[in-house]
Design a protein around this motif. Structure first.
Motif, PDB file in Angstrom:
ATOM      1  N   ARG A 117       0.833  -1.211   0.000  1.00 36.19           N
ATOM      2  CA  ARG A 117       0.000   0.000   0.000  1.00 36.19           C
ATOM      3  C   ARG A 117       0.868   1.261   0.000  1.00 36.19           C
ATOM      4  O   ARG A 117       0.509   2.261  -0.616  1.00 36.19           O
ATOM      5  CB  ARG A 117      -0.932  -0.010   1.210  1.00 36.19           C
ATOM      6  N   GLU A 118       2.018   1.207   0.702  1.00 35.40           N
ATOM      7  CA  GLU A 118       2.919   2.361   0.700  1.00 35.40           C
ATOM      8  C   GLU A 118       3.512   2.600  -0.685  1.00 35.40           C
ATOM      9  O   GLU A 118       3.778   3.742  -1.068  1.00 35.40           O
ATOM     10  CB  GLU A 118       4.053   2.153   1.718  1.00 35.40           C
ATOM     11  N   LEU A 119       3.720   1.533  -1.436  1.00 29.75           N
ATOM     12  CA  LEU A 119       4.309   1.669  -2.770  1.00 29.75           C
ATOM     13  C   LEU A 119       3.339   2.278  -3.773  1.00 29.75           C
ATOM     14  O   LEU A 119       3.756   2.868  -4.776  1.00 29.75           O
ATOM     15  CB  LEU A 119       4.780   0.306  -3.277  1.00 29.75           C
ATOM     16  N   GLU A 120       2.035   2.161  -3.520  1.00 29.62           N
ATOM     17  CA  GLU A 120       1.034   2.564  -4.512  1.00 29.62           C
ATOM     18  C   GLU A 120       1.119   4.045  -4.885  1.00 29.62           C
ATOM     19  O   GLU A 120       0.876   4.411  -6.033  1.00 29.62           O
ATOM     20  CB  GLU A 120      -0.372   2.245  -3.993  1.00 29.62           C
ATOM     21  N   ALA A 121       1.486   4.889  -3.927  1.00 30.84           N
ATOM     22  CA  ALA A 121       1.496   6.330  -4.199  1.00 30.84           C
ATOM     23  C   ALA A 121       2.612   6.743  -5.149  1.00 30.84           C
ATOM     24  O   ALA A 121       2.513   7.779  -5.818  1.00 30.84           O
ATOM     25  CB  ALA A 121       1.629   7.107  -2.880  1.00 30.84           C
ATOM     26  N   GLU A 122       3.635   5.934  -5.247  1.00 34.13           N
ATOM     27  CA  GLU A 122       4.828   6.333  -6.007  1.00 34.13           C
ATOM     28  C   GLU A 122       5.096   5.446  -7.217  1.00 34.13           C
ATOM     29  O   GLU A 122       5.784   5.873  -8.152  1.00 34.13           O
ATOM     30  CB  GLU A 122       6.034   6.290  -5.057  1.00 34.13           C
TER      31      GLU A 122
ATOM     32  N   ALA B 217      11.331  -8.393  -5.840  1.00 34.20           N
ATOM     33  CA  ALA B 217      10.687  -8.947  -7.027  1.00 34.20           C
ATOM     34  C   ALA B 217       9.794  -7.907  -7.692  1.00 34.20           C
ATOM     35  O   ALA B 217       9.789  -7.767  -8.927  1.00 34.20           O
ATOM     36  CB  ALA B 217       9.868 -10.185  -6.653  1.00 34.20           C
ATOM     37  N   VAL B 218       9.057  -7.150  -6.887  1.00 33.37           N
ATOM     38  CA  VAL B 218       8.207  -6.081  -7.432  1.00 33.37           C
ATOM     39  C   VAL B 218       9.063  -5.056  -8.172  1.00 33.37           C
ATOM     40  O   VAL B 218       8.718  -4.614  -9.277  1.00 33.37           O
ATOM     41  CB  VAL B 218       7.402  -5.416  -6.299  1.00 33.37           C
ATOM     42  N   GLY B 219      10.187  -4.664  -7.570  1.00 32.48           N
ATOM     43  CA  GLY B 219      11.067  -3.687  -8.212  1.00 32.48           C
ATOM     44  C   GLY B 219      11.564  -4.160  -9.562  1.00 32.48           C
ATOM     45  O   GLY B 219      11.553  -3.403 -10.543  1.00 32.48           O
TER      46      GLY B 219
ATOM     47  N   GLY C 287      10.884   7.680   2.001  1.00 32.59           N
ATOM     48  CA  GLY C 287      11.172   7.489   0.585  1.00 32.59           C
ATOM     49  C   GLY C 287      12.370   6.590   0.365  1.00 32.59           C
ATOM     50  O   GLY C 287      12.377   5.744  -0.533  1.00 32.59           O
ATOM     51  N   TRP C 288      13.403   6.741   1.199  1.00 36.32           N
ATOM     52  CA  TRP C 288      14.578   5.873   1.108  1.00 36.32           C
ATOM     53  C   TRP C 288      14.189   4.417   1.308  1.00 36.32           C
ATOM     54  O   TRP C 288      14.625   3.535   0.558  1.00 36.32           O
ATOM     55  CB  TRP C 288      15.611   6.283   2.170  1.00 36.32           C
ATOM     56  N   MET C 289      13.361   4.166   2.303  1.00 40.70           N
ATOM     57  CA  MET C 289      13.048   2.769   2.622  1.00 40.70           C
ATOM     58  C   MET C 289      12.168   2.121   1.567  1.00 40.70           C
ATOM     59  O   MET C 289      12.269   0.916   1.326  1.00 40.70           O
ATOM     60  CB  MET C 289      12.442   2.682   4.021  1.00 40.70           C
ATOM     61  N   ARG C 290      11.333   2.890   0.899  1.00 39.44           N
ATOM     62  CA  ARG C 290      10.579   2.316  -0.219  1.00 39.44           C
ATOM     63  C   ARG C 290      11.530   1.868  -1.325  1.00 39.44           C
ATOM     64  O   ARG C 290      11.419   0.762  -1.868  1.00 39.44           O
ATOM     65  CB  ARG C 290       9.576   3.341  -0.756  1.00 39.44           C
TER      66      ARG C 290
END
Length: 598
Positions: A19-24, A71-73, A112-115
């Motif tokens: 969910r945190e990744l969705e914004a970016e 894997a997502v990255g 942002g770094w941790m994402r």
């Protein structure tokens, strides 16, 4: 490639991070045309990642949340689904971010770094905090240094947990505390200027408060308690109070006291290992192959403390292998720290990082090292655009996970995850290694801050056996032009800023060259032209560079610390004013010589 994941089919441990990744990023929990479904399956077997396109979606078999995010990255960077497998290189694969040498990263910046780190496959973040964290009851601890509050540290730790990242406090409990010990409440706790007074009960009262404050906000039970580079241990106030004692004994006794505090608090301590090897060396060198650590010292090393072997300087695997084995014989299985070169730089140094980190990673894999991380130091001011380090972190993650330096893969992932153009960022690294520099490297800060009249740094390039100032100036101008024409990114360092820095350095080198030549020929007319044209142009560039640097700093860091760089820029501008004044006095005949140039 665009991805979606279904709530009902996704393990609970991944949902907060996704969910945190969705914004970016192009990741969503809602299906839509053009999105490919990703299905996650937890594996309890081998530490590896297995990604397989199946039917209308992709199956990701992972062993830890961070591996799932990696894997997502990689999938986001692909045009179409491709199968791949990766073996986890280490049990811990992380970074240490310097938050003490002026720059203290804002909490939102760390999120942002941790994402990005999770998408690259990093699972640990150390925050290096000498005095930049709140210690209840100690109002002068980190005063005006941008210290993190207890609440901020808790927020950072909780966000790390969402992304599968362990956040570990990295503090100091012996040396590197000069910023603290200059404060009146702590002067009695000083051995020498930056080293705590070992053997003094009030010292351990403070250390207990420090360790409790640094660790309490985090779920992690691991803590790094520092203890490196305490070169004058026992030679200051300690000598006055307790007399001369062997530094090995002072160090082991102090470490034992601090380790006991950690045990009381249920913490697992680690320290930088260099002091043992330095104390055993006749030259005080960490990497002295003739260093001897006496058997009684080895036996007195407190059990349960991990040694962190840090090494950013060697370019051969054999040395790393030998030093890993020496650490094992001293205190068991070590943690190894390599470096992503950001310290004393204006931009991440790709050449030096690749040269030295590659054999380190290779040696650690060969020796089956379990815990590994990269340091991102910011020594002496934190001038580096720290986000430029993501280029190196991307390169390093590809090398660690895939075992090869795949430029095309790294470029795709860097663009997708970090928002940068890989080739542009590596090109920008030339600001530290201009082509004509030859054996010299890491030159940008030297040129930028060198006093333009005294020329202490630039004098070396006025001798016959060095590249000329004209060649170096042209190198920097050419680099600036190439960077201005390069593709831009969105969150991995400012190409415009580093281009402006290269242009400013090129102009400053030209100023020095013109000054020396004109004055050497007694050409007052040329000196007057320099004062009327070149000098004002350079002043405007310096002001523009300061403004650009200020914007970069405040977009990532707390405001504290930038005063140091403002003073440096201000000092440079006033010295340029002084050049104008000295030229005017010389041209008008009020002085017979410009002494600084004579």
């Amino acid at each position: 490639m665009k991805l979606f994941w279904a709530d009902r089919d996704t393990p609970d441990e991944l949902r907060p991070g996704l969910r945190e990744l969705e914004a970016e990023y192009e990741v969503s929990n809602k299906a839509s045309p053009g999105r490919v479904e990703v299905r996650f399956h937890r594996s309890e077997g081998e530490a590896r990642l297995d990604v397989k396109p199946e039917g209308h979606g992709i199956d990701v078999i992972y062993d830890t949340p961070t591996r799932a995010y990696r894997a997502v990255g990689r999938l986001l960077s692909m045009d179409r689904p491709e199968a791949f497998q990766e073996t986890a290189p280490f049990s811990t694969f992380g970074i240490m971010l310097d938050c003490s040498r002026n720059a203290v990263a804002r909490v939102d910046a760390l999120r942002g770094w941790m994402r990005k780190l999770a998408l690259l496959g990093y699972d640990m973040v150390m925050l290096y905090m000498e005095d930049t964290y709140e210690v209840p009851g100690e109002p002068f601890f980190g005063y005006l240094r941008g210290r993190y509050t207890q609440g901020e540290l808790g927020e950072i730790g909780q966000y790390g947990a969402k992304m599968g990242i362990e956040v570990i406090p990295c503090i100091q409990t012996l040396g590197h505390l000069g910023q603290l010990l200059r404060r009146p409440p702590y002067r009695d706790l000083s051995d020498t200027g930056s080293i705590l007074l070992a053997g003094h009960e009030k010292t351990y009262d403070l250390i207990r408060k420090m360790i409790r404050a640094a660790s309490a906000p985090f779920a992690a039970r691991r803590i790094h308690i520092g203890m490196d580079e305490a070169h004058s241990l026992g030679r200051g106030r300690y000598l006055d109070l307790f007399g001369y004692r062997r530094n090995f004994d002072i160090f082991n006794e102090h470490l034992s006291r601090v380790v006991e505090i950690c045990r009381e608090l249920g913490l697992e301590p680690m320290i930088w290992s260099d002091m043992y090897f330095r104390m055993g060396s006749k030259t005080g060198d960490y990497y002295d192959t003739d260093s001897v650590i006496p058997d009684d010292v080895v036996k007195a090393v407190p059990r349960g403390v991990k040694l962190v072997y840090w090494d950013y300087y060697h370019d051969n695997k054999e040395f790393y292998v030998e030093w890993i084995r020496r650490h094992r014989s001293l205190a068991g299985e070590p943690v190894v720290a390599s470096g992503i070169w950001t310290w004393q730089k204006l931009w991440y140094d790709h050449l030096t990082t690749v040269k030295n980190a590659s054999p380190c990673i290779e040696a650690c894999k060969e020796e089956a090292v379990r815990d590994f991380f990269f340091t991102l130091w910011m020594d002496d001011g934190a001038e580096c655009d720290i986000r430029s380090a993501f280029c190196g972190l991307t390169w390093a993650s590809e090398l660690a996970y895939r075992g090869k330096d795949d430029q095309s893969s790294a470029a795709r992932i860097f663009h997708t995850v970090c928002g940068g153009d890989y080739d542009s960022h590596i090109l920008a690294s030339q600001i530290e290694h201009p082509p004509k520099a030859g054996r010299h490297s890491g030159m940008a800060r030297g040129f930028l801050w060198d006093d333009p009249l005294l020329g202490l740094f630039m004098r070396r390039f006025e001798s016959a056996d060095e590249p000329s100032l004209e060649e170096l100036s042209n190198d920097y101008f050419q680099l600036a032009r190439r960077l201005y024409d390069s593709p831009r990114g969105w969150d991995a360092g400012s190409i415009d800023h580093v281009a402006l820095a290269a242009e400013t350095i090129g102009l400053k080198i030209r100023l020095r060259k013109e000054l020396v030549e004109a004055y050497g020929h007694g050409d007052r007319k040329r000196l007057a032209q320099i004062a009327e044209t070149l000098l004002p142009e350079l002043k405007e560039k310096v002001k523009a560079l300061w403004s650009s640097h200020r914007d970069l700093w405040l977009s990532h860091n707390k405001a504290f610390g930038f005063e140091v760089l403002t003073i440096r820029y201000g000092g440079l501008l006033l010295r340029l004013e002084e050049i104008g004044s000295r030229i005017e006095e010389y041209v008008d005949g009020r002085i017979s010589a410009i002494d600084e140039l004579s």
